[in-house]
Structures are given as structure tokens and as C-alpha cells.
Design an enzyme around this catalytic site. Structure first.
Site, short mmCIF file in Angstrom:
data_model
loop_
_atom_site.label_atom_id
_atom_site.label_comp_id
_atom_site.label_asym_id
_atom_site.label_seq_id
_atom_site.Cartn_x
_atom_site.Cartn_y
_atom_site.Cartn_z
N GLN A 65 0.82 -1.20 0.00
CA GLN A 65 0.00 0.00 0.00
C GLN A 65 0.86 1.26 0.00
OE1 GLN A 65 -2.84 -2.11 3.22
NE2 GLN A 65 -3.46 -0.01 2.81
N ARG A 108 -8.92 -0.94 7.96
CA ARG A 108 -9.94 -0.03 7.48
C ARG A 108 -10.30 1.03 8.51
NH1 ARG A 108 -13.83 -1.80 2.96
NH2 ARG A 108 -14.59 0.21 2.32
N GLU A 146 -13.26 4.51 5.39
CA GLU A 146 -13.11 3.89 6.70
C GLU A 146 -14.23 4.22 7.65
OE1 GLU A 146 -8.40 3.62 6.29
OE2 GLU A 146 -9.16 5.05 7.70
#
Lengths: 196, 801
Positions: free
Chosen positions: B236, B383, B753
Site C-alpha cells: 500500500q 480499514r 473507513e
């Protein structure tokens, strides 16, 4: 993952024979389905292996067995078995205290108190079934043990028992085991007596 | 003169901000044409597999590679001993700790990496792992974090013995990592002593795992001739990986190329650098051939970054009308065997101190203690933006506990304590400056939509009949978009992000960002931002991310930072281009810049709208007819350091019916209102919210990584670990309000999120509410049938008449 088991199995033979068999480590070990003693190191140390088959997967454990104590007065034997599966993903330890209790009249019983600890993949996957599976393994062990004790006697009964003892499977069959666990579970669910 | 209809038509053609443009990624994903790490094939590529520890805590007595090396097709077996001369047997973590790449003398959690086997194919490598003989001497493990600091607790990290000065504070015990305090302790204690009402609640946020569909892996290829290293990796944050790899290996950063191809979900799990990556890179350097390593699901769940494992005690002080005066929080954080949390360096508990929530709480204090246990390292977002889920869970649960104590309605108590719209920008007791919000309006809208009064009436009737129905309310505030570099860095690099745009002569454009999509639809939404800013149709804009050789440096995508940081960089880069375009248009139209105004896709002369130059015309001119002294071309780069975080918020209601004989909880209704400021693509927002709610449902209702007392991980396959499918997932109702961020160039905030952060406490609130009339104030997750059934049983509710 740790399981403690206390079991009593009736044996249709005299206590003296049962005690004799219990001290004969290779012979006693062979009562465990799939188990055998591969090497005797000294009086109290042995090497052995156990094979467990679950479906298409076979796990083979290699391990050391140490006889901690033999108490002839009480017909009691204490041993520790430690093993690692050959793939290095699981290991198991069993501490067992076995006692032969004389019931007179040519009969006796085998009292086993054991503590089994499993680590690794075996614990991750088999954890939930461990009590039941250990139960089944011990039952098969006791049945074989009993047959061998009876076979030490004379007559047709002894011959039949010897034949049965010789028939025992060469490895712990996980699927058959799972089936008997399931049967046991449903019996207990519907109020039937547990198979042990 | 351009009519309104014409303007609308041109705007529509752009497919810019606010358009539910269909995702550009989907045609390739739904046709199986994605290109993931495991799809990468290189000539001469070898395959790696990992030998792992069966024990949670043990000393390695010996490792025998002989049998494995004798297996035909095996090229190497790498252990810590082999990495030692390269000084690569340990590596730094993002949290200021070090982590063993391959177990060095000791294993400290089950499934820890012990040796890497490299072979001709995946199958030979797997077979060879079983031939590596490792002899262990077992040590007693610590599984319960509450026992980690016992005086006689076994020491997990022998490498740290005597080093009592930790990365974040003094260490109080060999198994202690840090103490982190924030707020005013004395003042908070004083408020508690004199308060009319106080409540206290312990709660455990269980250990869970994000479990993205794609597990972690990499393909490393070292070119011995050129001295270059190329790594395809599930990351990521590819640029951060490049910096770390360069620092670890000593290869100049210019010769390291990191590529994150298509990523099958990350959720924070793919932020860190894992031992498998490092060992694979070493294998490629040593063998001079490409090496692929991709973990399986069990390895993924057992060893890559988990989330949470927070053991929290919350306390509120209030007056008898339920107005909160102070918050006090104590947390024991189980970080596993290495502190490998992914948080901004200065915040060992992430942004946990957002835990005053949506409420105007004058005084607060929080303390977090991190400890080592014999469990896998990690502690990532899953998340949520750096421990915000834990923070929101804590405050939302505490507000409910207070409401129950005072017998005040759970919606009413929130209205009484909300930060009022006119208080923004609002500075919290912990020092966060909330940029914008309108909490009253959001909750009011939701309560009306679900007929809250009607639900409470129905609940009263059901309770009278002995039935279990619960209504959960949550009004959360998120903090996303890390972050201002004055407070946020990773390994010393400020958490800015970047965008580079090139407008080609014929008017189409290519843009590259320092972020990386993992399913969020960046290729779709970034193009929409540029379309609106530059008047170039989205369809004509190519978005590229993830290749460090081409994209500008950025800190990556996690913590909902892409829109707040990367999106802002994109808007500002586009505005630089528009500023140049304006100069060129003025030159072409022979007027002053001040006489021009922007109209969707062109500059026109004020008062004379037929005199105009479209962006397409300007782009062409940029390469052949620029004003004197101006350099040709139409490109811009922006590195954007945000002045603040963004603070999205929402109001959620969940209604559950619980079967009092089986303990099964049915989610009857879930209504989620989110406010993320300006909405760039409403369809993608809805999709992100559906995903976040579903993952929230998973955590609250079933996910848990269980360890037994021996340190055996019991939840590491999909046999046990709950991943909801369409069958289990409830129906979601979504809604929104729009309160733009005042400091973001587009007014946008992060969103993906929020639904996860907000929904988890909503499920707990609903389940607990079903038992609230019986004096139950809290129940720990997961709320699976067994756990709920135990509570029913404990309360004696399952008696059949």
C-alpha cells in the site's frame, strides 16, 4: 492446547498378566493403533513413531518415550512421550500414569490418567476435536490391550483374542475416528449413553 | 453566447466531480484480466516457501538443511545464520522496534519465519520445507497481555534485555514496550472526584485480521549486471518500501524499483514490510535470479499484521442531566512479539486520542501501555485511520453506558453533548482541531428516517412479551488524511502526497500519484477531479500509480488519506496547469488574464463569451505558440502537505432481533448516514460504504483470532475465521449530508473507513440494547450466536414456559 483424560477400562483377564504386558513397553506401545517402538535406548528410554491418517493427509510423529517410574507394589507405571511430526509443523506431549487394579476373580481394570498437549498445526485444526479424538484413540488402545491380556491365557477365547489383536489397523485412521466421534456426539445429544 | 443548457451538456461530458462514473477498473477485474503479484511471471523465476515455527516460544537448538538441499530442484535454504553476515537477520519496524527477518536463536510466536526454501517450482519448495529439520527447546509462552508484566513472566525479547529506554518512553518491564499519555491527568482526576455521576466500563476489542482476498507476496529480481533490483510487491506504500529496501540493502534508491501492480485489497494489512519480502529479495540477490514468494491463507492470517487486541477501560464523569464533564481512559495494548504497528512515528497508539468523539468534553486523559506477548506482530488499521476504530468504539460505548445509568434515551444524551455547528473549527480536549461538522442535523435525519420513536415503542412491547429487540445508535467522528508533516511522519518522511499531470498536445492527459489503489477506484475518481479542474473529459485522462520509477514520491494509500491528501495534490497540480493555461489563453485571445473567466472546459472573455479558447486548443498552443518568455509544455507536479486532518462523521442506527433460545442475532435494519464533505463519485462512495459496513459486520459479529493458553493460533483458516458472504450480510441503507472541509481544496474528506469505524460499535450497541433493561451495559465482541447464547443463559432468559 491441553486435554486431561481419566479413563477406566475393564479387562477380562488376570491382573498379573495385565501388569506384565504394561511393563513390556514395545508390546504395550503396539496396542496404540499406528504406533510402534523403533529403538530401545536403555531401560527407561525408547524411540517410537505414530502415524495418523486423516483423509488424504498422513501425519507421522517421531518421538521419545521415557519411563519415569515403575511401582510394582501398586502396579503403576508413569511415562512421558514427546514427539514432533516429521514435517516440523506440530508436536505433541503425553504424560500417562497407568495402573492395573485387581478386581479378583481373574479380572482387572486399567486405569489411565493422561495429559496430552498439542502444539502447531495439529492444535490449530484439531483443537476442537481433541478430547473426542483422544477418547477414541484410548478406547482402541484399551480394546487391543484387553485382547492381548486375554490372549496370554489359554483356550479358544485366548486364540480368538490373539487373532483380534493381530487384526488391529496399522495406523490411526482419522476418518474412521471422526465417524465414531460423530456417532458418539449424536448419541450423547439424544440422551443415549456415550460410547465410552 | 453559451447557454445554460450548453454548459450543463459540456459539464456532463466531462464526467467530473459529483458524477457516478462507472469504475474504469472493473472491465479488467470482472474479466479476470487483472495483473496481481501472483500473475507476474519472469524468465528463470524460482519459487520460495517458508519454514515456520510450530511453537509460540522456543529456543532453536539446531537447523539441519541437508535433506532439504539434497532434494532435486532445491536451490537454497536461507536461515538467520545466512543473513547475519549481511546484517539482514533483523530489520527495523515502522514503530521504532526491530523484528527478526528469520528467527534468530529464538522463535517468539507460532508460525514465525524460520527458514526460506528456494526451488524450481512451488511444489518442490513446499516439499522441501518439510525436510528442513529444526530442533526446538520449548519455553513457556505469554498469551494473556494482562500477565505480560508479571514479575516472573518469561522474557520474550532477549535482544532488548537491559535496554529500558524504548522508542516512545521508558520501559517498565522486559515485556513492556511503551507508556503513552495524553491530556490532563490531574485536572481529569479532580473532575471525577467532584462529579455528580461517574461510570466505568471495561471492554476488550478482540484481535482480528483484515484478511484481504489477496494474500501478501512479492517477486524480486536482481540484475547482477546492472546492479538494479526490481520488486513486484503487495504494498500500500511502494515508495516507502523503496526507501526501506534501499536502506536495508545498501543498493542506491535510484537502482531500486518497486512496483505495486493490481492489489486485491489491503485494509492496512499491506502497509508494513514483512520478513517474507526481505528474505525473498535476499534470495534473488544471492542467486541472481527472479524469486517469487506468495503466502497461503494460513500463513497470511497467522503472521501478517493483525488489528486491535486493545483492552480498554473507559470512564465518564457527568452531571445528572448527562452532560459529560470528563473522560478517562486506560488501555493495555497487546502488540505481539515485535512492535510492528503501522502508525505515524510520534503516535504509538495512532490517533487513538480522537476518543472524545463527537462530544464537547472539556477535560480528558488517556494512557496506553503496549506490551509484548507470544503472538504475531502487527497492529494496523484494518480499514480505520490508526486506532480510530478503537477510539470510536470506546467513546460510543461509554456514552451508552452513561445513558443507561441515568436512564436517558441514547439519542437524547447525544444531542445534549454534541459539539454544536457554530463551535467549528473545534479544538478537542486532546488538541485535535475538528475542521467541520453538523452532528445534530445528521442524527435528526437518521432518527426520522428509521422512525426512532416507533422503534422504541415496538421495543417496549416486545420486552413486555419477553422478546429481545435492540436498537443501536452511533454518532461517530473520524479523523483521516494523515497527515500534516509537522505531526505525522513514517520513518522520518513527512506524510505528504503527490501528483504529476502531463497534458498532451492533443488535449488528453496522463497523471501519476504517490498513492496506490487496492480496489478503491482511484483510476476512476482521480480522473474526475482533473476533469473538473481542467475541463478535459475523464475518459481522456490516464491515471497511473504504483511504479516508483514513474510516479512521484508519496506515502501511499491507507488511513483514508488518498482523497484528503492525494486528491488535494491532484486538484492543486491541476490548478497550476490551469494557471498556465490561462496565460496561454490570454496570449491567444490577445486580452489580459484578468479579462478571462473559466467556463467548464475553456477560458472565455468576460462579457464576450463567444471569444473563448478551449482546453484542447490551449493544450495544442502550449507546444507551439506560448507567450514570449514562457517555457513550452503543459505539466505540473504538486507535493501536498495538508494543513490539517479531515474529520468525516456519520450517524448510524442498527435494529436487531435476537432469538432467545439459539442466541442468533438477526440484523433487521441498518441505516448509515455519512458525511464526507464534497462527494467526488457517489456510486464509489456507496460501494466503499457497503464494503466498510460489511467488514464492520464481520468484526462485530464473528471475527476473532483466538490463541489458546499454549500460544497456538486457533482461528487461522477460513474454517474458523469469519468472512461474510452475500448470504450472511444484511441489507444496507445509506444516506448522506454534505459539510465540506474548509481547508481541503475540494472540500472533500476521506470516506472508506467511516463505515467500518462507525458500524462496529453500532452492532455492539444494538446487541447490548436488547439486554439493557436487564442491567447489561456491555458485551464483548464477537456477537456470534454462542457468545450471545451464553449471555442469555447467564441471565436465565431461555426458559421455555
Amino acid at each position: 492446547m491441553q486435554v486431561k483424560l481419566e479413563k477406566v477400562f475393564p479387562i477380562d483377564g488376570p491382573a498379573s498378566n495385565a501388569w506384565k504386558l504394561l511393563q513390556d513397553i514395545p508390546e504395550m506401545a503396539s496396542c496404540m493403533p499406528g504406533a510402534e517402538i523403533t529403538e530401545q535406548i536403555d531401560d527407561s528410554n525408547y524411540k517410537g513413531k505414530v502415524k495418523v491418517k486423516i483423509g488424504p493427509a498422513t501425519a507421522a510423529f517421531n518421538g521419545d518415550i521415557e519411563i519415569k517410574n515403575i511401582d510394582p507394589a501398586n502396579h503403576q507405571l508413569t511415562m512421558v512421550g514427546k514427539g514432533t511430526d516429521t514435517k516440523g509443523t506440530s508436536s505433541a506431549t503425553m504424560e500417562l500414569t497407568a495402573t492395573i487394579r485387581d478386581l479378583g476373580d481373574g479380572k482387572c481394570e486399567l486405569v489411565g490418567v493422561s495429559e496430552v498437549t498439542v502444539t502447531g498445526k495439529m492444535a490449530s485444526f484439531g483443537g476442537r476435536m481433541m478430547t473426542q479424538v483422544s477418547d477414541q484413540i484410548l478406547k482402541q488402545f484399551a480394546a487391543n490391550f484387553s485382547n492381548k491380556v486375554i490372549a496370554m491365557g489359554d483356550g479358544a477365547e485366548a486364540e480368538a483374542a490373539a487373532a483380534k489383536a493381530a487384526e488391529q489397523p496399522k495406523e490411526v485412521n482419522g476418518l474412521a475416528l471422526a465417524w465414531s466421534v460423530i456417532v458418539g456426539f449424536f448419541k450423547s445429544l439424544f440422551g443415549g449413553k456415550s460410547t465410552t | 453566447m453559451s447557454s445554460t443548457a450548453d454548459t450543463v451538456e459540456r459539464e456532463k461530458n466531462l464526467q467530473g466531480i459529483g458524477c457516478s462514473r462507472k469504475r474504469k477498473e472493473d472491465p479488467r477485474f470482472i474479466q479476470g484480466k487483472g495483473n496481481y503479484v501472483d500473475d507476474i511471471k519472469m524468465p528463470g523465476m524460482l519459487f520460495a516457501d517458508m519454514v515456520r515455527s510450530p511453537h509460540a516460544h522456543a529456543r532453536i537448538k539446531s537447523i539441519n538443511k541437508e535433506k532439504a538441499l539434497a532434494l532435486p530442484g532445491v536451490h537454497a535454504v536461507i536461515t538467520a545464520e545466512d543473513l547475519k553476515p549481511l546484517n539482514l537477520h533483523w530489520m527495523p519496524t515502522l514503530a521504532g522496534d526491530v523484528q527478526a527477518v528469520l528467527a534468530d536463536e529464538k522463535v517468539v510466536f507460532q508460525q514465525q519465519e524460520v527458514a526460506l526454501v528456494v526451488a524450481d517450482d512451488r511444489y518442490i519448495a513446499a516439499d522441501a520445507t518439510e525436510l528442513v529439520e529444526v530442533e526446538y527447546e520449548e519455553l513457556p509462552p505469554i498469551v494473556d497481555p494482562h500477565k505480560a508484566m508479571d514479575p516472573d513472566a518469561p522474557i520474550i525479547r532477549e535482544d532488548l534485555v537491559g535496554k529500558m529506554e524504548g522508542a516512545h518512553s521508558k520501559r517498565l518491564h522486559d515485556n513492556h514496550i511503551f507508556t503513552w499519555e495524553v491530556g490532563q491527568k490531574d485536572e481529569t482526576d479532580r473532575v471525577f472526584e467532584t462529579a455528580e455521576v461517574t461510570v466505568k466500563q471495561e471492554m476488550t476489542y478482540q484481535r482480528v485480521h483484515p484478511s484481504p482476498l489477496e494474500t501478501c507476496g512479492c517477486v524480486a529480481s536482481f540484475d547482477k549486471i546492472k546492479g538494479t533490483l526490481t520488486v513486484y510487491i503487495t504494498s500500500q506504500a511502494p515508495h516507502v518500501v523503496r526507501t526501506v529496501v534501499s536502506q536495508l540493502s545498501g543498493i542506491p534508491e535510484s537502482k531500486v524499483r518497486i512496483i505495486s501492480p493490481d492489489i486485491g485489497g489491503g485494509f492496512g494489512n499491506k502497509v508494513g514490510v514483512y520478513p517474507g519480502y526481505v528474505a525473498t529479495i535476499v534470495a534473488s540477490i544471492v542467486l541472481g535470479r527472479p524469486v517469487k514468494w506468495v503466502e497461503d491463507r494460513i500463513e497470511h492470517l497467522s503472521t501478517t499484521a493483525f488489528a486491535r487486541d486493545y483492552h480498554m477501560t473507559g470512564e465518564l464523569a457527568a452531571d445528572k442531566d448527562g452532560r459529560i464533564k470528563a473522560l478517562r481512559v486506560n488501555v493495555l495494548a497487546d502488540h505481539g512479539a515485535f512492535d510492528a504497528c503501522a502508525d505515524p512515528s510520534k503516535f504509538p497508539a495512532g490517533l487513538f486520542h480522537i476518543c472524545t468523539g463527537s462530544y464537547d468534553i472539556p477535560t480528558a486523559y488517556a494512557r496506553v501501555d503496549g506490551v509484548y506477548t507470544n503472538k504475531a506482530p502487527g497492529g494496523v488499521a484494518y480499514r480505520c485511520s490508526f486506532r480510530v476504530t478503537e477510539a470510536v468504539y470506546l467513546i460510543e460505548r461509554m456514552v451508552d453506558v452513561l445513558a443507561q445509568k441515568l436512564n436517558i434515551d441514547k439519542a437524547e444524551i447525544r444531542f445534549r453533548n454534541f459539539i454544536k455547528p457554530e463551535q467549528f473549527p473545534y479544538t478537542s480536549a486532546f488538541g485535535w482541531e475538528y475542521d467541520s461538522g453538523n452532528y445534530h442535523a445528521a442524527l435528526k435525519k437518521v432518527l426520522e428516517a428509521v422512525d426512532y420513536e416507533g422503534l422504541r415503542k415496538e421495543q417496549a412491547e416486545k420486552r413486555a412479551r419477553g422478546e429481545l429487540m435492540g436498537i443501536g445508535i452511533v454518532t461517530f467522528t473520524e479523523i483521516v488524511g494523515a497527515g500534516p508533516s509537522k505531526t505525522c511522519d513514517i520513518l522520518g518522511i513527512g506524510m505528504f502526497d503527490s501528483c504529476e499531470i502531463r497534458v498532451h498536445p492533443t488535449g488528453s492527459a496522463l497523471a501519476r500519484m504517490g498513492t496506490i489503489t487496492q480496489g478503491q477506484g482511484h483510476q476512476t475518481t482521480y480522473a474526475q477531479i482533473i476533469a473538473s479542474e481542467l475541463g478535459i473529459p475523464s475518459e481522456d485522462i490516464q491515471i497511473e500509480e504504483g511504479d516508483t520509477d514513474t510516479a512521484p514520491y508519496g506515502l501511499g494509500t491507507y488511513g483514508s488519506r488518498t482523497t484528503p491528501v492525494g486528491g488535494a495534490a491532484t486538484a492543486k497540480a491541476a490548478r497550476k496547469i490551469r494557471a498556465k493555461a490561462r496565460k496561454i489563453a490570454a496570449h491567444l485571445l490577445e486580452v489580459s488574464e484578468d479579462d478571462l473567466e473559466w467556463d467548464v472546459d475553456r477560458f472565455r472573455v468576460k462579457g464576450s463569451p463567444d471569444q473563448a479558447k478551449t482546453m484542447k486548443e490551449i493544450a495544442w498552443a502550449a507546444y507551439n505558440n506560448v507567450p514570449e518568455g514562457m517555457e513550452p509544455g503543459l505539466e505540473a507536479v504538486e507535493y501536498y502537505d495538508p494543513p490539517n486532518f479531515t474529520y468525516p462523521f456519520g450517524a448510524y442506527v442498527c435494529v436487531v432481533d435476537i432469538d432467545k433460545y439459539t442466541g442468533v442475532t438477526k440484523i433487521r435494519r441498518f441505516y448509515a448516514l455519512d458525511d464526507c464533505g464534497t462527494r467526488i463519485n457517489p456510486m464509489i462512495i456507496d460501494g466503499q460504504i457497503h464494503g466498510g459496513l460489511t467488514e464492520g459486520f464481520a468484526v462485530a459479529m464473528g471475527q476473532e483470532l483466538i490463541y489458546d493458553e499454549g500460544g497456538n493460533i486457533l482461528g487461522n483458516s477460513f474454517m474458523d475465521y469469519f468472512l461474510p458472504t452475500a448470504v450472511e450480510t444484511p441489507h444496507w441503507e445509506t444516506d448522506y449530508t454534505v459539510t465540506p472541509s474548509p481547508h481541503h481544496p475540494l472540500g472533500a474528506k476521506g470516506v472508506a473507513e467511516s463505515p467500518h469505524v462507525g458500524s462496529i460499535p453500532t452492532f455492539t450497541a444494538a446487541v447490548v440494547d436488547a439486554f439493557a433493561h436487564l442491567g447489561v451495559t456491555h458485551m464483548n465482541m464477537p456477537h456470534n450466536a454462542f457468545n450471545v447464547w451464553k449471555k442469555i443463559h447467564e441471565l436465565g432468559l431461555d426458559k421455555r414456559s
